[in-house]
Write an enzyme that holds these catalytic residues in place. Structure first.
Site, PDB file in Angstrom:
ATOM      1  N   ASP A   1     -35.417 109.393   7.295  1.00 33.34           N
ATOM      2  CA  ASP A   1     -34.015 109.813   7.463  1.00 33.34           C
ATOM      3  C   ASP A   1     -33.918 111.237   6.901  1.00 33.34           C
ATOM      4  OD1 ASP A   1     -31.172 109.621   7.873  1.00 33.34           O
ATOM      5  OD2 ASP A   1     -30.902 109.199   5.758  1.00 33.34           O
ATOM      6  N   SER A   2     -32.740 111.818   7.030  1.00 29.51           N
ATOM      7  CA  SER A   2     -32.534 113.144   6.446  1.00 29.51           C
ATOM      8  C   SER A   2     -32.434 113.062   4.915  1.00 29.51           C
ATOM      9  CB  SER A   2     -31.245 113.746   6.998  1.00 29.51           C
ATOM     10  OG  SER A   2     -30.168 112.868   6.726  1.00 29.51           O
TER      11      SER A   2
ATOM     12  N   CYS B   1     -32.172 106.864  11.029  1.00 30.13           N
ATOM     13  CA  CYS B   1     -31.142 107.898  11.088  1.00 30.13           C
ATOM     14  C   CYS B   1     -30.557 107.858  12.498  1.00 30.13           C
ATOM     15  CB  CYS B   1     -31.791 109.254  10.818  1.00 30.13           C
ATOM     16  SG  CYS B   1     -30.721 110.656  11.150  1.00 30.13           S
TER      17      CYS B   1
ATOM     18  N   GLU C   1     -24.237 111.608  -0.411  1.00 30.45           N
ATOM     19  CA  GLU C   1     -25.428 112.222  -1.040  1.00 30.45           C
ATOM     20  C   GLU C   1     -25.094 112.709  -2.459  1.00 30.45           C
ATOM     21  OE1 GLU C   1     -28.766 112.903  -0.211  1.00 30.45           O
ATOM     22  OE2 GLU C   1     -28.657 111.729   1.621  1.00 30.45           O
TER      23      GLU C   1
ATOM     24  N   CYS D   1     -24.055 105.542  11.142  1.00 22.68           N
ATOM     25  CA  CYS D   1     -24.827 106.463  10.298  1.00 22.68           C
ATOM     26  C   CYS D   1     -25.392 105.616   9.176  1.00 22.68           C
ATOM     27  CB  CYS D   1     -23.915 107.558   9.742  1.00 22.68           C
ATOM     28  SG  CYS D   1     -24.724 108.580   8.495  1.00 22.68           S
TER      29      CYS D   1
ATOM     30  N   HIS E   1     -26.124 106.269   6.263  1.00 28.50           N
ATOM     31  CA  HIS E   1     -25.549 106.483   4.937  1.00 28.50           C
ATOM     32  C   HIS E   1     -24.344 105.561   4.694  1.00 28.50           C
ATOM     33  CE1 HIS E   1     -27.836 110.243   4.888  1.00 28.50           C
ATOM     34  NE2 HIS E   1     -27.484 110.432   3.641  1.00 28.50           N
TER      35      HIS E   1
HETATM   36  N1  DGL Z   1     -28.292 108.938   7.934  1.00 26.37           N
HETATM   37  C1  DGL Z   1     -28.171 109.929   8.972  1.00 26.37           C
HETATM   38  C2  DGL Z   1     -27.614 109.287  10.232  1.00 26.37           C
HETATM   39  O1  DGL Z   1     -27.700 108.061  10.360  1.00 26.37           O
HETATM   40  C3  DGL Z   1     -27.384 111.071   8.406  1.00 26.37           C
HETATM   41  C4  DGL Z   1     -27.391 112.279   9.218  1.00 26.37           C
HETATM   42  C5  DGL Z   1     -27.186 113.547   8.471  1.00 26.37           C
HETATM   43  O2  DGL Z   1     -28.080 113.940   7.734  1.00 26.37           O
HETATM   44  O3  DGL Z   1     -26.158 114.190   8.728  1.00 26.37           O
HETATM   45  O4  DGL Z   1     -27.159 109.932  11.149  1.00 26.37           O
END
Ligand code: DGL
Length: 267
Positions: free
Chosen positions: A11-12, A74, A154, A186, A188
């Site tokens: 993921d990011s 992600c 975050e 998402c 997150h």
């Molecule tokens: N967890 C990522 C997603 O599901 C986050 C994306 C991001 O870094 O903006 O899209």
């Protein structure tokens, strides 16, 4: 591919840990190699080319570690880079995205009006809405980009006044009215699932992709005879492209063990 090989997850940032956590809970013998691309976070407003390039180099890294599966934990990268990741995986690893298992889940639900929240890129790609409409034309979809949520999470802002204000500001919007289901588009967002539930007070069913995706992963591994069934007390590995204390704390929180976080620079 071998049963004892690890599952690669990326993921990011910390969002994919919500998927990793569910995977570890459901399949305790599986070893996880996690990559958080903190250097390029957030993915939600980067160009498609950039997301493809980041996803490809992380996939190459995970393949190099002999992962039997590469999970794009992600939604943004799943929406924009799944094909590129799949092509790279070829016969070497099973590619998994986080969107298709959720679409599959809606197949068996009684949803009539589905809300979707996600990053700008995920919502603009229209992937959820178009796939749901293709499956059931009578289901109504309502999408809203909620770009402040990833940086907020975050930074560790949840269950407090700031997160409550930002969240209700989004959920009150016209675009999300009269829904019966809300897809957390998402990875997150499961971190603020409790707050979202508190907002709706049971009137809307929250679709948490982390749980759905982990069940899908288990099914794929069983079908390919790659599920690790031997007692292995796995030692997971965590890599980030840019070291952050908050990532280390979140990974520790999720996995309940002291983790050794490595900064790994990719080309
Ligand atoms: N967890 C990522 C997603 O599901 C986050 C994306 C991001 O870094 O903006 O899209």
């Amino acid at each position: 591919m071998n049963k004892k090989d690890a599952i690669g997850i990326f993921d990011s940032g910390i969002g994919g840990l919500t998927v990793g956590h569910q995977v570890a809970k459901l399949m305790p013998n599986e070893r996880i190699i996690y990559f958080g691309d903190t250097k390029h976070l957030p993915y939600g407003d980067k160009s498609k080319d950039a997301i493809i390039q980041y996803s490809k180099s992380i996939t190459q890294f995970l393949l190099h570690q002999n992962c039997k599966m590469v999970v794009i934990a992600c939604n943004t990268a799943s929406a924009l880079a799944f094909k590129s990741v799949k092509d790279l995986c070829e016969q070497k690893a099973i590619p998994v995205n986080v969107i298709d298992p959720v679409i599959d889940f809606t197949r068996n639900s009684n949803a009539q009006s589905v809300g979707i929240i996600g990053t700008k890129n995920t919502i603009l790609s229209d992937v959820y809405a178009s796939k749901i409409q293709a499956l059931h034309s009578k289901v109504n979809t309502k999408s809203l980009a909620t770009p402040l949520l990833v940086p907020m999470i975050e930074e560790g802002f949840y269950q407090n006044k700031i997160s409550n204000t930002i969240l209700s500001n989004y959920l009150e919007r016209e675009e999300l009215q009269n829904i019966d289901h809300l897809i957390l588009g998402c990875t997150h967002y499961p971190l603020i699932e409790d707050e979202i539930k508190q907002y709706y007070k049971g009137s809307v069913e929250i679709v948490n992709s982390a749980k759905i995706v982990s069940k899908h992963i288990e099914k794929e591994l069983i079908e390919s005879d790659l599920l690790n069934t031997s007692q292995s007390h796995p030692k997971h590995q965590f890599h980030v492209s840019d070291f952050t204390d908050s990532f280390e704390q979140s990974a520790q929180y999720f996995f309940g063990q002291r983790i050794n976080l490595k900064e790994t620079r990719l080309k």
